[in-house]
Design an enzyme around this catalytic site. Structure first.
Site, PDB file in Angstrom:
ATOM      1  N   GLU A 120       0.844  -1.185   0.000  1.00 42.04           N
ATOM      2  CA  GLU A 120       0.000   0.000   0.000  1.00 42.04           C
ATOM      3  C   GLU A 120       0.887   1.245   0.000  1.00 42.04           C
ATOM      4  O   GLU A 120       1.837   1.295   0.767  1.00 42.04           O
ATOM      5  CB  GLU A 120      -0.902   0.051   1.233  1.00 42.04           C
ATOM      6  CG  GLU A 120      -1.915   1.181   1.133  1.00 42.04           C
ATOM      7  CD  GLU A 120      -2.866   1.263   2.341  1.00 42.04           C
ATOM      8  OE1 GLU A 120      -2.692   0.503   3.309  1.00 42.04           O
ATOM      9  OE2 GLU A 120      -3.764   2.101   2.283  1.00 42.04           O
ATOM     10  N   GLY A 260       3.515   2.386  10.779  1.00 35.26           N
ATOM     11  CA  GLY A 260       3.182   1.589  11.952  1.00 35.26           C
ATOM     12  C   GLY A 260       2.959   0.125  11.622  1.00 35.26           C
ATOM     13  O   GLY A 260       3.621  -0.752  12.172  1.00 35.26           O
ATOM     14  N   ALA A 261       2.044  -0.131  10.707  1.00 36.15           N
ATOM     15  CA  ALA A 261       1.719  -1.515  10.393  1.00 36.15           C
ATOM     16  C   ALA A 261       0.851  -1.553   9.145  1.00 36.15           C
ATOM     17  O   ALA A 261       0.378  -0.516   8.681  1.00 36.15           O
ATOM     18  CB  ALA A 261       0.962  -2.163  11.551  1.00 36.15           C
ATOM     19  N   MET A 262       0.628  -2.767   8.633  1.00 36.20           N
ATOM     20  CA  MET A 262      -0.126  -2.911   7.385  1.00 36.20           C
ATOM     21  C   MET A 262      -1.048  -4.120   7.457  1.00 36.20           C
ATOM     22  O   MET A 262      -0.632  -5.203   7.858  1.00 36.20           O
ATOM     23  CB  MET A 262       0.875  -3.050   6.236  1.00 36.20           C
ATOM     24  CG  MET A 262       0.221  -3.201   4.887  1.00 36.20           C
ATOM     25  SD  MET A 262      -0.785  -1.738   4.460  1.00 36.20           S
ATOM     26  CE  MET A 262      -2.094  -2.512   3.524  1.00 36.20           C
ATOM     27  N   GLU A 263      -2.288  -3.880   7.021  1.00 43.20           N
ATOM     28  CA  GLU A 263      -3.372  -4.845   7.213  1.00 43.20           C
ATOM     29  C   GLU A 263      -3.495  -5.910   6.134  1.00 43.20           C
ATOM     30  O   GLU A 263      -4.588  -6.453   5.926  1.00 43.20           O
ATOM     31  CB  GLU A 263      -4.694  -4.079   7.301  1.00 43.20           C
ATOM     32  CG  GLU A 263      -5.173  -3.435   5.978  1.00 43.20           C
ATOM     33  CD  GLU A 263      -4.792  -1.971   5.793  1.00 43.20           C
ATOM     34  OE1 GLU A 263      -3.824  -1.524   6.438  1.00 43.20           O
ATOM     35  OE2 GLU A 263      -5.462  -1.279   5.006  1.00 43.20           O
ATOM     36  N   HIS A 296      -6.291  -1.870  15.344  1.00 42.55           N
ATOM     37  CA  HIS A 296      -6.535  -1.132  14.095  1.00 42.55           C
ATOM     38  C   HIS A 296      -6.377  -2.061  12.884  1.00 42.55           C
ATOM     39  O   HIS A 296      -7.264  -2.133  12.028  1.00 42.55           O
ATOM     40  CB  HIS A 296      -5.565   0.052  14.020  1.00 42.55           C
ATOM     41  CG  HIS A 296      -5.675   0.865  12.773  1.00 42.55           C
ATOM     42  ND1 HIS A 296      -6.397   2.035  12.717  1.00 42.55           N
ATOM     43  CD2 HIS A 296      -5.167   0.681  11.534  1.00 42.55           C
ATOM     44  CE1 HIS A 296      -6.329   2.536  11.489  1.00 42.55           C
ATOM     45  NE2 HIS A 296      -5.579   1.730  10.754  1.00 42.55           N
ATOM     46  N   GLU A 297      -5.263  -2.759  12.827  1.00 38.28           N
ATOM     47  CA  GLU A 297      -5.027  -3.617  11.660  1.00 38.28           C
ATOM     48  C   GLU A 297      -6.029  -4.757  11.624  1.00 38.28           C
ATOM     49  O   GLU A 297      -6.508  -5.145  10.562  1.00 38.28           O
ATOM     50  CB  GLU A 297      -3.593  -4.161  11.660  1.00 38.28           C
ATOM     51  CG  GLU A 297      -2.493  -3.103  11.751  1.00 38.28           C
ATOM     52  CD  GLU A 297      -2.639  -1.943  10.770  1.00 38.28           C
ATOM     53  OE1 GLU A 297      -3.178  -2.157   9.674  1.00 38.28           O
ATOM     54  OE2 GLU A 297      -2.221  -0.814  11.117  1.00 38.28           O
ATOM     55  N   HIS A 300      -9.306  -3.597  10.224  1.00 38.10           N
ATOM     56  CA  HIS A 300      -9.267  -3.407   8.773  1.00 38.10           C
ATOM     57  C   HIS A 300      -9.769  -4.638   8.022  1.00 38.10           C
ATOM     58  O   HIS A 300     -10.165  -4.531   6.862  1.00 38.10           O
ATOM     59  CB  HIS A 300      -7.828  -3.140   8.311  1.00 38.10           C
ATOM     60  CG  HIS A 300      -7.462  -1.689   8.196  1.00 38.10           C
ATOM     61  ND1 HIS A 300      -8.292  -0.757   7.605  1.00 38.10           N
ATOM     62  CD2 HIS A 300      -6.342  -1.014   8.555  1.00 38.10           C
ATOM     63  CE1 HIS A 300      -7.682   0.435   7.613  1.00 38.10           C
ATOM     64  NE2 HIS A 300      -6.501   0.305   8.194  1.00 38.10           N
TER      65      HIS A 300
HETATM   66  N1  ARG Z   1      -3.005   0.960   5.832  1.00 38.37           N
HETATM   67  C1  ARG Z   1      -1.989   1.109   6.837  1.00 38.37           C
HETATM   68  C2  ARG Z   1      -2.707   1.418   8.131  1.00 38.37           C
HETATM   69  O1  ARG Z   1      -3.191   2.473   8.370  1.00 38.37           O
HETATM   70  C3  ARG Z   1      -0.981   2.151   6.590  1.00 38.37           C
HETATM   71  C4  ARG Z   1      -0.389   2.171   5.222  1.00 38.37           C
HETATM   72  C5  ARG Z   1       0.424   3.386   5.044  1.00 38.37           C
HETATM   73  N2  ARG Z   1       0.947   3.403   3.728  1.00 38.37           N
HETATM   74  C6  ARG Z   1       1.703   4.395   3.267  1.00 38.37           C
HETATM   75  N3  ARG Z   1       2.105   4.318   2.053  1.00 38.37           N
HETATM   76  N4  ARG Z   1       2.053   5.393   4.008  1.00 38.37           N
HETATM   77  O2  ARG Z   1      -2.943   0.609   8.898  1.00 38.37           O
HETATM   78 ZN    ZN Z   2      -5.242   1.887   8.774  1.00 34.37          ZN
END
Ligand code: ARG
Ligand code: ZN
Length: 874
Positions: A120, A260-263, A296-297, A300
């Site tokens: 992402e 922070g993290a990715m879902e 949060h993740e 998602h």
């Molecule tokens: N979707 C992720 C989250 O909020 C964050 C992804 C951030 N991506 C970026 N390219 N800054 O949990």
């Molecule tokens: Zn998010």
């Protein structure tokens, strides 16, 4: 190239399935993608097929099994175009990529001994040729092959369906994700990892395997993350009726991560900062951060993955909603009032300035050059406030029905913010037509309130008016819908019963829908104090003329804890403004007795609600005061802000000294560290006491040393170490050395060690930061290190960063240029610190501008940094 919402067009093809074969070798990885596609009959039947792809070395491309000659496609920096494809076909591409040299940490990259991905928003195109857009969804089948000793663990989304043993000590694992997903949710991890396992039984009785993967030495630090995950799974079932859908839920922790993290579906990848914790190495703040980011993740999975975004302009559809959900979760797990206060404080410190600066954009932006620049406080946190207002306007039950309808309508689809609002509207019957402006108009509305009391008639009239500032590209905005939770208190602190439109009540939801409107209350026979915007019911700046006596009533008695805190803030801000006036006029500054008395009363009663007292008695930072001045169009002079704030703090500290001492003793917790709300708030109040006590010139350092000696958990250690770092060099040197020796092996703890020094108020901090860049454990390639040292200095230590000679800015500019070549995403975050340059006095203003111009001079600047710098200088 700019992207515009108005140019959105659906993809002309349908992607039926995606097969990936990823073969990991010494210094390169070969990726074969098998895409089954069909031209959409409702699309442009002539349109060529374009696939995104960047930094890919083509090894071969086959259309329906036939190897294409180079003249049969056109490759450029963005991707590859095929001008002649049949109605339905299978396209196979084979490319080579180089994760070891990928310092941008986007796409597939090396993180220590493992390989992992971040896709992402648009990172998948650095892995293979693909329609890399969120509205193109497909089921994935992934085969990963690698050396068995170097990469015993091979992970991707979904369920593992096959293991193969291959010659030459190689092996392969196949994964299948049955839920169609866009490419940004793809993930792959390969490494020699430890795994902590557990399971969760869903409400409908299915067992889900939970697994947290880390490097071996951190295997024993996952318990809190695992507990948090199970809490989040239970909460989402209880509150929203949402259960997990796959058989496995995996989390991988890595030290090299841009955010922070990715879902990613079924395979979240996390910055290890939001996974690893034990009492000896993590603070209360770390424990809180882990609980909320894990949640949060996880959330998602429904708000983001099952229902995803149609295009990146709709990012807030998933982020605003998921932030709102994680805020509600934390409010339920910890202290609801503290959570609300902290979120609003951060909204004001990060989002309000963004909304007033050169990067201002609406919650649903209209244009972007680099999508990564729009993962902003506006999209996330203001977006969450929009959801909260819908929750307030419709009421909790209707909100829940709206969520149910949203999933019933859109599960498995890529949709828009409008689709969400429509579902809320249809389920609740509320008219949200005007409310939609919140998604389109940028800028923080200012809400002006005046009151009129007709004592004879017993009638009180509230006059409300809203002004919405112009923002880049948006002028003369329409009035917004502003929900205002309102109550009234007598001078002695009782919440009074009033008559509004024939209805008697103690709290009202007023909804301002036009530029100006008056609200009339009857039965007001005695003077009352209005408590407006309770719980911060709308993301606006409230301007209401309350005097010290009235604010003191709310500070002491308001039944809404948020507004008690808010009254304290208003009191401080008014006092600060007065002191600034005095300072500028050359008058001597005085902090009024009644202001001191109001805060003294809070401290005296702190044991009633230690967590709230700690928030109220935690004074605004210098950075927050800059924003306060900027919002009132007073140019910021960092030296003056520092001087005035110090004066104010001293005036407040002196009369409260013995009270602070008593509080420190009273808040010492006995026994082993436990992360639970009651202990957390005691530690917070104790360490706040220490902060105030450390300010006394004769005894301050003694207090800090003593606190450091008896500290038995990382929360207390860090509190003492941070305060020590502000003192003379000899004082803190030994503590810092001991700390370094003890934790040299632990990257996350060493981040704290760098940060503490970057935040030091000592005069030579810039020089120390420069020196620390040469420390063997520092690296410009590691985002956590960059944030801990450079980010902390430039945004967390405004007094030392905003030097009059501009040396802080020149330093930052060099780091940004360095990051431009290494990691533009992180570089762009760093350069954004200069966005506020126009709000400063000379010479700061010119020095900041100079730094921005210096950065802009570089040729071939990344789109990430170029977009921010161009807008800042526009
Ligand atoms: N979707 C992720 C989250 O909020 C964050 C992804 C951030 N991506 C970026 N390219 N800054 O949990
Ligand atoms: Zn998010």
């Amino acid at each position: 190239e700019m992207h515009y919402l108005k140019d959105y067009r659906p993809f002309d093809f349908e992607l039926k399935s995606t097969g990936l074969d990823v073969s990991i070798h010494g210094t390169f990885v070969d990726v074969t993608a098998r895409l089954v596609m069909e031209r959409r009959q409702d699309g442009d039947v002539q349109a060529p097929l374009f696939l995104h792809g960047e930094d890919l070395e083509i090894l071969g491309i086959w259309l329906d099994g036939r190897l294409l000659a180079p003249r049969e496609f056109l490759q450029d920096g963005q991707g590859v175009t095929f001008f002649d494809v049949p109605v339905s076909f299978e396209l196979v591409t084979k490319v080579r990529i180089f994760p070891d040299t990928n310092t941008a940490l986007e796409g597939l990259y090396r993180a220590g001994s493992m390989l992992c991905t971040q896709c992402e928003a648009e990172g998948f195109r650095k892995i293979t040729f693909y329609p890399d857009r969120p509205d193109v969804m497909a089921p994935f089948h992934v085969r990963i092959e690698a050396d068995r000793s170097l990469f015993p663990v091979l992970l991707s989304n979904g369920n593992p369906v096959k293991n193969e043993t291959l010659p030459g000590n190689r092996h392969a694992v196949c994964w299948e994700d049955p839920f169609p997903k866009p490419s940004y949710l793809f993930a792959l991890v390969a490494g020699d990892l430890a795994c902590q396992k557990d399971f969760f039984r869903t409400a409908d009785g299915r067992d889900v395997q939970l697994a947290i993967y880390t490097e071996h030495e951190n295997a024993n630090q996952c318990e809190h993350a695992m507990v948090s995950l199970k809490k989040a799974m239970t909460w989402d079932e209880d509150v929203f009726g949402l259960s997990y859908d796959l058989d496995m839920y995996m989390i991988v922790a890595t030290n090299d991560f841009n955010m922070g993290a990715m879902e990613n579906k079924g395979l979240n990848i996390f910055n290890s900062k939001y996974v690893l914790a034990r009492p000896e190495t993590a603070t209360d703040g770390d424990f809180e951060g882990i609980e909320s980011v894990i949640a949060h993740e996880y959330f998602h999975n429904w708000t983001g993955n099952r229902v995803t975004v149609k295009n990146w302009f709709q990012l807030s559809l998933k982020e605003g909603l998921t932030v709102f959900r994680d805020q509600q979760f934390t409010a339920d797990m910890q202290s609801a009032s503290v959570k609300r206060i902290q979120d609003v404080r951060s909204l004001r410190a990060r989002q309000f300035p963004e909304d007033a600066g050169p990067m201002a954009h609406s919650v649903r932006p209209e244009a972007y050059l680099e999508m990564n620049n729009f993962y902003t406080a506006t999209v996330y946190d203001k977006g969450a406030e929009l959801i909260r207002m819908i929750h307030t306007l419709t009421g909790p039950e209707n909100f829940r029905s709206g969520m149910d309808l949203y999933f019933a309508r859109h599960d498995g689809k890529a949709v828009t913010c409008e689709d969400f609002v429509a579902a809320m509207e249809d389920a609740s019957g509320a008219d949200l037509s005007l409310f939609r402006l919140w998604y389109a108009q940028a800028g923080t509305p200012v809400l002006h309130v005046t009151t009129d009391w007709d004592e004879g008639k017993g009638r009180l009239t509230l006059h409300l008016r809203q002004d919405i500032p112009d923002t880049p590209g948006q002028k003369n905005k329409k009035p917004m819908v502003i929900p205002i939770r309102t109550a009234f208190f007598s001078r002695s602190g009782e919440q009074v019963l009033l008559d509004y439109r024939g209805k008697k009540d103690k709290e009202f939801l007023l909804v301002l829908r036009s530029k100006e409107e008056s609200f009339v209350f009857d039965g007001v026979s005695l003077p009352v104090v209005p408590s407006l915007l309770r719980g911060f019911s709308a993301p606006v700046r409230l301007r209401i003329p309350l005097n010290t006596e009235e604010l003191a009533v709310l500070l002491a008695w308001d039944s809404d804890p948020f507004n008690r805190w808010e009254a304290g803030r208003m009191l401080v801000e008014r006092t600060f403004r007065q002191l600034v006036e005095d300072h500028r006029a050359g008058r001597s500054m005085v902090v009024p007795e009644d202001v001191i008395a109001a805060f003294q009363a809070v401290l005296e009663n702190a044991d009633q609600d230690p967590a709230l007292a700690a928030e109220i008695l935690n004074m605004p930072s210098e950075g927050e005061l800059y924003h306060l001045l900027a919002a009132e169009k007073i140019a910021v002079n960092p030296l003056m802000v520092h001087e005035v704030r110090e004066f104010f703090l001293d005036a407040l500290a002196r009369p409260l000294k013995t009270l602070w001492e008593r509080t420190w003793y009273a808040c010492r917790t006995q026994g082993a560290y436990v992360f639970r709300a009651a202990d957390v708030s005691k530690r917070r109040l104790k360490n706040l006491s220490l902060f105030w006590l450390s300010r006394f010139p004769d005894t301050g350092f003694g207090w800090v040393e003593r606190a450091a000696e008896e500290a038995s958990c990382m929360t207390d250690r860090m509190a003492a170490l941070q305060l020590a770092a502000h003192f003379h060099e000899e004082g803190s040197r030994r503590m810092l050395l001991d700390f370094e020796r003890e934790f040299a092996q632990d990257a996350l703890v060493m981040d704290k060690w760098f940060q503490v020094q970057a935040l030091s108020r000592r005069e030579n901090t810039l020089a120390r930061v420069e020196e620390l860049m040469g420390h063997p454990l520092f690296s410009m390639k590691n985002p956590n290190k960059v944030r801990a040292l450079i980010g902390a200095f430039a945004s967390g230590n405004p007094f030392r960063f905003h030097r009059k000679d501009g040396a802080g800015y020149a330093f930052l500019a060099e780091r940004v240029l360095e990051l431009d070549g290494l990691n533009p995403q992180v570089g762009s975050r760093m350069v954004s610190i200069l966005n506020a340059w126009k709000t400063f006095e000379e010479p700061w203003r010119s020095e900041m501008k100079k730094a921005l111009m210096h950065i802009r001079k570089k040729e071939g600047l990344s789109s990430d940094i170029r977009e921010v710098v161009d807008r800042a200088l526009a």
